[in-house]
Design a protein around this motif. Sequence first.
Motif, PDB file in Angstrom:
ATOM      1  N   LEU A   1       0.802  -1.102  -0.148  1.00 52.82           N
ATOM      2  CA  LEU A   1       0.011  -0.008   0.052  1.00 52.82           C
ATOM      3  C   LEU A   1       0.766   1.245  -0.009  1.00 52.82           C
ATOM      4  CD1 LEU A   1      -2.657  -1.094   2.717  1.00 52.82           C
ATOM      5  CD2 LEU A   1      -2.755  -1.420   0.395  1.00 52.82           C
ATOM      6  N   ARG A   2       0.200   2.366  -0.158  1.00 56.22           N
ATOM      7  CA  ARG A   2       0.855   3.765  -0.223  1.00 56.22           C
ATOM      8  C   ARG A   2       0.295   4.677   0.641  1.00 56.22           C
ATOM      9  NH1 ARG A   2       2.248   4.612  -6.202  1.00 56.22           N
ATOM     10  NH2 ARG A   2       3.485   2.936  -5.606  1.00 56.22           N
ATOM     11  N   ASN A   3       1.198   5.186   1.451  1.00 55.01           N
ATOM     12  CA  ASN A   3       0.887   6.655   2.064  1.00 55.01           C
ATOM     13  C   ASN A   3       0.703   7.910   1.317  1.00 55.01           C
ATOM     14  OD1 ASN A   3       0.152   5.682   4.810  1.00 55.01           O
ATOM     15  ND2 ASN A   3       2.422   5.072   4.944  1.00 55.01           N
ATOM     16  N   VAL A   4      -0.614   8.490   1.350  1.00 52.40           N
ATOM     17  CA  VAL A   4      -0.379   9.328   0.050  1.00 52.40           C
ATOM     18  C   VAL A   4      -0.941  10.623   1.026  1.00 52.40           C
ATOM     19  CG1 VAL A   4      -1.553  10.520  -1.762  1.00 52.40           C
ATOM     20  CG2 VAL A   4      -1.186   8.241  -1.862  1.00 52.40           C
ATOM     21  N   PRO A   5      -0.276  11.861   0.860  1.00 55.60           N
ATOM     22  CA  PRO A   5      -0.672  13.001   1.761  1.00 55.60           C
ATOM     23  C   PRO A   5      -2.391  13.435   1.389  1.00 55.60           C
ATOM     24  CG  PRO A   5       1.579  13.342   0.927  1.00 55.60           C
ATOM     25  CD  PRO A   5       0.929  12.167   0.149  1.00 55.60           C
ATOM     26  N   ASN A   6      -2.784  13.757   2.256  1.00 52.07           N
ATOM     27  CA  ASN A   6      -4.384  14.319   2.194  1.00 52.07           C
ATOM     28  C   ASN A   6      -5.236  13.335   1.675  1.00 52.07           C
ATOM     29  OD1 ASN A   6      -3.371  16.968   3.172  1.00 52.07           O
ATOM     30  ND2 ASN A   6      -2.496  17.389   1.172  1.00 52.07           N
TER      31      ASN A   6
END
Length: 221
Positions: A64-69
Amino acid sequence: MPLATAPDAPTQQDAIYAQLRQWVTVGQFQPGERLKIRQLAERLGCGLMPVRAALQRLAAEGALRNVPNAGVVVPKLSPAEFDDLVQMRMLLEGEAAERGALRIDEPGRAALVALGARMREALTRGDAPGYLAANEEFQVRLYRAAGSPLLFALIDTLWLKAGPVSNRLFEVPEAAAALKDAHEATLAALARHDPVGVRLAVERDLFIASQFIRRRLRAVR
């Protein structure tokens, strides 16, 4: 079905992580999909904290990926990333398939035949989740029979990256017949105790599936 609450937090966190990881692997989440902690917690029947911890653990693994906002999002693969993933899967899974076919015992072989029947039935019904679940179990049994935990761990990591695009396979009408033929070739090679034939059939299966998925990925870009 909600997961039973474990007696301590680490055990529950491991169970939540394992379930979410399995869902990613079998394509229950779509590329680009935002995973909402509260919805997942309700689905799993647990609190927010173990879900949040599991998602961060999967993000650290690249699943998975952490995406700002936006929070935690299922990654999208570029064409180059997808091609690289397919090539590595063919390389590693072909090796595991050949080793597994060489070492598997008769009860294990019978289990694979039964799973092959489940996959055929799922393809006939157009049951994508049923097919993917049976296919995953087939691969796990065959590859674990190879007797190499390291090889299996590497393959398992690739499955995490491949899972979100796997459902694209069933957006192409002719995919079912091609997949059925590929699986029959694998089972036929197993029946005649031909490890090299099993390897070639598994590699062909992966290649055929990748062509259908690549077609759909191009169509939705």
